[in-house]
Motif scaffolding. Structure first.
Motif, short mmCIF file in Angstrom:
data_model
loop_
_atom_site.label_atom_id
_atom_site.label_comp_id
_atom_site.label_asym_id
_atom_site.label_seq_id
_atom_site.Cartn_x
_atom_site.Cartn_y
_atom_site.Cartn_z
N PHE A 1 50.27 26.41 40.71
CA PHE A 1 49.02 26.57 40.19
C PHE A 1 48.41 27.76 40.98
O PHE A 1 47.60 29.05 40.25
N SER A 2 48.62 27.90 42.06
CA SER A 2 48.18 29.27 42.95
C SER A 2 48.76 30.41 42.60
O SER A 2 48.14 31.43 42.39
N ALA A 3 50.03 30.42 42.09
CA ALA A 3 50.75 31.78 41.50
C ALA A 3 49.93 32.20 40.35
O ALA A 3 50.04 33.42 40.19
N PHE A 4 49.45 31.38 39.58
CA PHE A 4 48.71 31.76 38.47
C PHE A 4 47.49 32.23 38.65
O PHE A 4 46.82 33.22 38.23
N ILE A 5 46.58 31.51 39.47
CA ILE A 5 45.09 31.71 39.63
C ILE A 5 45.03 32.38 40.90
O ILE A 5 43.72 32.90 40.79
N HIS A 6 45.63 32.51 41.57
CA HIS A 6 45.09 33.35 42.86
C HIS A 6 44.64 34.66 42.53
O HIS A 6 45.45 35.20 41.96
N TYR A 7 43.75 35.12 43.36
CA TYR A 7 43.30 36.73 43.36
C TYR A 7 42.57 36.94 42.03
O TYR A 7 42.25 38.03 41.80
N THR A 8 42.42 36.06 41.19
CA THR A 8 41.53 36.06 40.08
C THR A 8 39.95 35.73 40.13
O THR A 8 39.54 35.27 41.31
N ASN B 1 38.94 46.04 51.32
CA ASN B 1 39.77 44.79 51.22
C ASN B 1 38.83 43.63 50.41
O ASN B 1 39.54 42.54 50.14
N ASN B 2 37.60 44.10 50.12
CA ASN B 2 36.89 42.99 49.31
C ASN B 2 37.38 43.03 47.70
O ASN B 2 37.28 41.87 47.15
N CYS B 3 37.93 43.89 47.48
CA CYS B 3 38.41 44.17 45.88
C CYS B 3 39.96 44.37 45.80
O CYS B 3 40.46 44.41 44.83
N HIS B 4 40.70 44.66 46.81
CA HIS B 4 42.01 45.15 46.99
C HIS B 4 42.58 44.33 47.96
O HIS B 4 42.49 44.32 48.91
N ARG C 1 41.55 40.21 43.52
CA ARG C 1 41.86 41.53 43.02
C ARG C 1 41.11 42.08 41.83
O ARG C 1 41.40 41.91 40.69
N THR C 2 39.90 42.43 42.39
CA THR C 2 39.00 43.00 41.27
C THR C 2 39.75 44.40 40.78
O THR C 2 39.73 44.68 39.88
N GLY C 3 40.29 45.17 41.80
CA GLY C 3 41.25 46.10 41.56
C GLY C 3 42.56 45.71 41.88
O GLY C 3 42.96 44.59 42.35
N PRO D 1 39.35 55.61 32.91
CA PRO D 1 37.80 55.84 32.38
C PRO D 1 37.01 54.59 32.67
O PRO D 1 35.84 54.64 32.67
N LYS D 2 37.61 53.42 32.26
CA LYS D 2 36.70 52.02 32.59
C LYS D 2 36.63 51.43 33.75
O LYS D 2 36.18 50.30 33.89
N THR D 3 37.19 51.98 34.84
CA THR D 3 37.05 51.44 36.06
C THR D 3 35.73 51.16 36.66
O THR D 3 34.77 51.68 36.51
N ASN D 4 35.76 50.12 37.51
CA ASN D 4 34.22 49.93 38.09
C ASN D 4 34.30 50.48 39.51
O ASN D 4 33.65 49.89 40.41
#
Lengths: 475, 291, 46
Positions: free
Chosen positions: A328-335, B62-65, B100-102, B129-132
């Motif tokens: 599940f982590s593989a799918f959802i992590h970092y989102t 590191n907050n977004c990458h 991973r926001t970016g 163009p649409k990046t934040n």
């Protein structure tokens, strides 16, 4: 209140200051959420997302969360031990040093002085302040407990003691660094080791700052609010030992699929699942305490906050272990799923319990009845709806983004570029900001209610009436 | 017993807390970052790169990458080879991140030419163009402080030369940042190893399609190519494509696999269909049929 | 079985025993009343 041996004034000050920092945390939260949809709202160098986000998290955890821990622990320890505080002077020092630490944290974070470690961003001089603060607090609590008559300690005291010790260990170990200058240091650990230490700290900050102390509050303020004891003290004890033992193994579930050794990840996964048992031990204890008392959900606004709070704790401790499973982590992590999870815990569980505690304390620390119970109900609904909009929109966003990240064409190539997945997030990020604003409105209603209470709430005829009325919050 | 004795309770609770701590947090020091973990080609950061890293930390990138590629198929396809423990031995602190926001940056080094980064940091939306992503052009105004950087290098125990430190005087924070980004994940030769080998004969599936069919493919070009090669293929960071006369198969290969360390990223993650469309679009309009 | 496996099983088994002892002690019949005293006492004050 002059004839009271208990120190109520310090509790009132801590409550007031916690609310100030809580408002700051929510306000900055709304601002950073808007920065995510409108990058022109970044004002460098001080007010960019990268610098403001740690202000949001640390104001929330340390300003609001720890502030409320200080307030309620200093209150509960006197009542549960039936002795006044060991040292009023130390408590006074703690109050002002606490505010100085929070202000210093906010200022240095905006100036870009950061270690980058999540929930531990403050640089080493502030770490020193935090350690002094915690030692002062610990001494006062422990000495007060030692002063008490020799009788059984109530479960809240157990959680308080465990949290005090654990936070000290966690914070100091993770803070280890070599200073280069007053505001720059390098971690004592490198790479994979640093990651493992950090998330051992990070996840147990959740356990020992946002869980154990709030369970102490729950176990205290629920029976005090309903007037009936908890279902089982013995069950709470089994849950206590299991919880504090198992939490420390689980940090690496934040690091699944990273270079951290597999066996650490596997242990973290296993213990995370096992943690459902002690977590739900407390949830059941709460629910079963309500046996024959469920009508109070309708009649007593305090109970509504407490029961919804423990319900979100229950949901949080089911969702958390699910996320700790590798697949599940593989799918959802970092989102965006992950911030949704965190905010169910902080806005739902932690804050609901903190609000209930404050409402319970109001007549005792302000010496007045709450100004308006309808406003307290409005507060309840605004923060509940705000939080649900916040979390649900980002759960959907997280699943959507995870699905798009993983989508593949028949020829084995990826279906979407990163940007194609990111632009899909914008509507959900707007919805999240909207939810946050509703939550903030609820918080403002709450503050207005307290303000009016302090100014012109119905005064309590005599302190003794409060002391005999155990169902204080009944509306 | 401990129900009545707070000191005993504190001791027992501490023991309970320390068991998991010792096993999962203290013991791993015996295996992680030891000789067995090391990768020979991984080197410490240079003074300029380390300073860039500290600016990355200061600005909270590191907050977004994130900076760790997981060993999962879509992830390796998107970012590159999965991360190895030995690649991080000089990282104090680690910067794996949690959100991973970016996009992930663990394999960013060498993907784009320096000029791409300067332009992107200065004005992210002119490239994507649409990046934040917030604009970071302002860091260009901050000169580096060679003395301070030397002190940092001493604390970290990383090697440097006095010339290297002296040269920092002419550089600004953006130079440091770009130097750091170009180092990321490039210590192991993964890019050459990961280059897609095209087997079999390449056949253009769109040979001879007309102008109208190709018109909508311009969006593909705008999204993926225009930032470097210009809206009208006039060339900006990358070479101009007007008049560039490649065979279909060669052009396909360049776009699909990229030019490792030549500044041209691989676009294999677009899939063969979209890459063929780009090939035809560029061939058609690049040969003077402009619009 | 190598040493590591024996240590692993030993530690795991040891932890289960400790847990079982805590449960047995907490829920022993003769401590039934004693174990629940605190939850009533905490309602006294206030």
């Amino acid at each position: 209140m002059e004839n009271q041996p208990y120190n109520q004034a310090i509790v009132r000050s801590f409550v007031n200051w916690s609310i100030v920092w809580g408002l700051v945390a929510v306000l900055v939260g709304v601002i950073v959420s808007l920065q995510m949809v409108e990058p022109d709202l970044n004002f460098p160098p001080y007010f960019t997302f990268g610098r403001l986000r740690p202000v949001h998290t640390n104001a929330g955890i340390y300003g609001w969360g720890v502030g409320m821990i200080f307030a309620t622990f200093l209150y509960m320890v006197q009542r549960l031990c039936k002795v006044p505080l060991w040292s009023d002077k130390l408590a006074k020092f703690q109050l002002w040093f606490f505010n100085a630490t929070i202000i210093a944290s906010a200022v240095t974070l905006l100036l870009g002085y950061t270690t980058s470690k999540e929930y531990h961003e403050m640089e080493w001089p502030i770490d020193v302040m935090v350690v002094i603060l915690w030692v002062v607090f610990s001494i006062n609590i422990i000495m007060t407990i030692l002063k008490r008559k020799d009788e059984q300690m109530y479960i809240s005291l157990w959680y308080m003691l465990a949290a005090i010790i654990a936070v000290a260990i966690l914070y100091i170990v993770n803070a280890a660094a070599v200073p280069v200058s007053l505001f720059k240091s390098y971690s004592a650990y490198a790479g994979t080791n640093d990651a493992n230490v950090q998330w051992w700290f990070g996840h147990n900050a959740v356990a020992m700052v946002l869980t154990a102390p709030f369970l102490a509050m729950f176990y205290y303020f629920l029976p005090k609010s309903t007037g009936v004891p908890i279902y089982s003290h013995r069950m709470s004890i089994i849950a206590f030992w299991s919880l504090i033992f198992m939490y420390l193994w689980t940090g690496a579930h934040h690091l699944l699929w990273t270079p951290v050794p597999d066996w650490i990840q596997t242990l973290a996964m296993g213990f995370s699942i096992m943690l459902i048992a002690p977590s739900w031990g407390s949830v059941f204890n709460g629910y079963l305490s309500m046996n024959g008392q469920w009508h109070q959900m309708r009649e007593n606004y305090l109970v509504k906050f407490l029961i919804l709070g423990i319900t979100f704790y229950g949901l949080q401790t089911l969702q958390g272990p699910m996320q700790a499973i590798r697949s599940f982590s593989a799918f959802i992590h970092y989102t965006d799923w992950v911030p949704a999870h965190i905010h169910m815990g902080t806005m739902g569980w932690v804050s609901m319990i903190a609000f209930a505690s404050i409402y319970y304390l109001v007549p005792r620390i302000y010496g007045r009845e709450l100004y308006s119970i309808p406003l307290a109900n409005l507060h309840f609904w605004l923060i509940l709806v705000g939080q649900l909009i916040w979390s649900i929109s980002l759960w959907i966003a997280g699943v959507l983004q995870a699905g798009m990240w993983n989508a593949m064409n028949p020829d084995g190539s990826l279906t979407y570029t990163f940007m194609e997945t990111m632009v899909e997030m914008y509507p959900y990020w707007w919805a999240r900001s909207f939810g946050g604003m509703i939550y903030m409105t609820g918080l403002i209603v709450f503050i207005y209610n307290l303000w009016m209470t302090a100014k012109k709430g119905g005064s309590i005829a005599a302190q003794t009436t409060v002391e005999t009325t155990t169902v204080e919050g009944r509306a | 017993m401990w129900e009545r004795k707070p000191v005993l309770l504190i001791v027992l609770a501490t023991v309970a807390i320390l068991i998991g701590t010792i096993i999962t947090m203290v013991l791993p020091f015996a295996w992680v970052n030891t000789e067995a973990d090391r990768i020979e080609s991984v080197t410490p950061y240079t003074a300029l790169q380390q300073e860039g890293r500290d600016i990355y930390i200061r600005e909270g990138c590191n907050n977004c990458h994130t900076q760790t590629v997981r060993p999962l198929v879509p992830e390796v396809l998107r970012y590159g080879d999965y991360s190895k423990s030995g690649e991080f031995v000089y990282d104090r602190p680690f910067l794996w991140g949690s959100k991973r926001t970016g996009p992930d940056l663990a394999r960013l080094g060498g993907k784009y030419p320096d000029a791409w980064h300067y332009k992107h940091m200065e004005s992210p939306r002119s490239m994507v163009p649409k990046t934040n992503m917030p604009a970071y052009g302002w860091i260009t105004k901050n000169q580096l402080d060679p003395q301070m950087i030397q002190r940092k290098m001493d604390v970290l125990g990383f090697p440097y030369t006095t010339d290297e430190i002296k040269a920092l005087g002419d550089k600004n924070e953006m130079d440091a940042m770009v130097a750091y980004l170009q180092k990321l994940g490039s210590d192991i030769p993964w890019r050459a190893a990961a280059t897609t080998e095209i087997v079999g004969e390449l056949i253009n599936p769109f040979t001879g399609v007309d102008h109208d069919t190709m018109e909508p493919w311009e969006d593909l070009y705008k999204e993926n190519c225009a930032a470097c090669h210009g809206d009208h293929m006039e060339g900006v960071i990358g070479p101009k494509l007007v008049g560039a006369d490649y065979y279909d198969e060669i052009l396909f290969q360049i776009i699909y696999t990229g030019i490792a360390d030549g500044g041209m990223p691989s676009f294999s993650n677009l899939g063969t269909d979209k890459v063929w469309k780009l090939v035809n679009f560029i061939r058609y309009y690049g040969q003077g049929e402009g619009h | 079985m190598d040493l590591a496996s024996i240590v692993y099983l030993g530690v795991t088994f040891g932890m289960f025993v400790i847990f079982a002892l805590i449960v047995i002690r907490t829920y022993s019949r003769k401590r039934k009343d004693e174990g629940e005293i605190a939850k009533y006492q905490m309602l006294d004050d206030d």
